[in-house]
Design a protein around this motif. Sequence first.
Motif, PDB file in Angstrom:
ATOM      1  N   THR A  27       0.846  -1.190   0.000  1.00  0.00           N
ATOM      2  CA  THR A  27       0.000   0.000   0.000  1.00  0.00           C
ATOM      3  C   THR A  27       0.883   1.242   0.000  1.00  0.00           C
ATOM      4  O   THR A  27       1.762   1.386   0.854  1.00  0.00           O
ATOM      5  CB  THR A  27      -0.925   0.046   1.229  1.00  0.00           C
TER       6      THR A  27
ATOM      7  N   ARG B 221      -4.460   6.329  -3.116  1.00  0.00           N
ATOM      8  CA  ARG B 221      -3.912   5.102  -2.538  1.00  0.00           C
ATOM      9  C   ARG B 221      -3.707   4.081  -3.636  1.00  0.00           C
ATOM     10  O   ARG B 221      -4.576   3.879  -4.478  1.00  0.00           O
ATOM     11  CB  ARG B 221      -4.851   4.532  -1.474  1.00  0.00           C
TER      12      ARG B 221
ATOM     13  N   TRP C 141       0.587   5.558  -0.414  1.00  0.00           N
ATOM     14  CA  TRP C 141      -0.260   6.744  -0.461  1.00  0.00           C
ATOM     15  C   TRP C 141       0.466   7.866  -1.205  1.00  0.00           C
ATOM     16  O   TRP C 141       1.696   7.967  -1.174  1.00  0.00           O
ATOM     17  CB  TRP C 141      -0.593   7.220   0.946  1.00  0.00           C
TER      18      TRP C 141
ATOM     19  N   LEU D 252      -5.762  12.966  -2.565  1.00  0.00           N
ATOM     20  CA  LEU D 252      -5.436  11.817  -1.721  1.00  0.00           C
ATOM     21  C   LEU D 252      -5.595  10.552  -2.553  1.00  0.00           C
ATOM     22  O   LEU D 252      -6.704  10.182  -2.945  1.00  0.00           O
ATOM     23  CB  LEU D 252      -6.366  11.750  -0.507  1.00  0.00           C
TER      24      LEU D 252
ATOM     25  N   TRP E  24     -10.989   9.482   5.478  1.00  0.00           N
ATOM     26  CA  TRP E  24     -10.170  10.591   5.928  1.00  0.00           C
ATOM     27  C   TRP E  24     -11.045  11.585   6.680  1.00  0.00           C
ATOM     28  O   TRP E  24     -12.208  11.805   6.334  1.00  0.00           O
ATOM     29  CB  TRP E  24      -9.527  11.295   4.732  1.00  0.00           C
TER      30      TRP E  24
END
Length: 256
Positions: A186, A198, A188, A196, A245
Amino acid sequence: LGSPRRGAALIAGGLLLAACNPEPPITAPSEWQVVFEHQPGALLRVIGNSSKDVLVVGADVDGQGPIALHYDGSRWRRRRTGTTGDLWWSFPLGADDYRLVGDGGQILRYTPSTGAFAATQAPTTDRLFGVWGSSATDLWTVGGQTARNRGVIWHDQGSGPTALSSGPSATSSAALFKAQGVGNDTVWFVGQRGVLLRKDSAGFTQFPSLTPYPLMGLHGIRTDRVYAVGGVAGGVMLRFDGTVWSDESPMGIPQM
């Protein structure tokens, strides 16, 4: 009061308990020390593998090369990279392997044991603001053109940085500033306009933006505790709890 033998046993037991649970030592607070002053340009990143292996990188103010300072535990040395342009970020891939990125799409590998730099040109002349990797075969670099709101993501699997076969659409409207791996598989990414992103085994996911302002810093210690910070006149602090978030910006904080 009981027998002397029982009293002796209680005293011994108390001494044993005290020995097993000593009072924590009282230590003086650490003191900050000035390491550098009046450097010729901005210092933009500091990171290290240990107290005897620390690297600071920064601006190229005179066209003679970016600031690159290495500490080996006893003294600091200015290292000449053989390149020009600012260095914006660095990341240690191993005990003797740093990766640095900066202006003009430059990607450098620094080997502290020899003091040598090896340059790799990304398939772009855009400024690269961030680099992160889990290994030499999994290295991510990000950047773009802030004035045009366009971003780039490059992935190096050991043979050099290449474009993604199916990159996120966010790069068409925002430069990216940082990349950070958290957990297994993972990574980011954050950038302009509160982007944002991922990347995991399922591909890229773009999360709803909580701010119109740029996010310039990113870090996490596990998949359900990731923070992104930025802002312009005022500061922004966002937190990921593993699902969504949320904005946790303290009142009145400056740009972060």
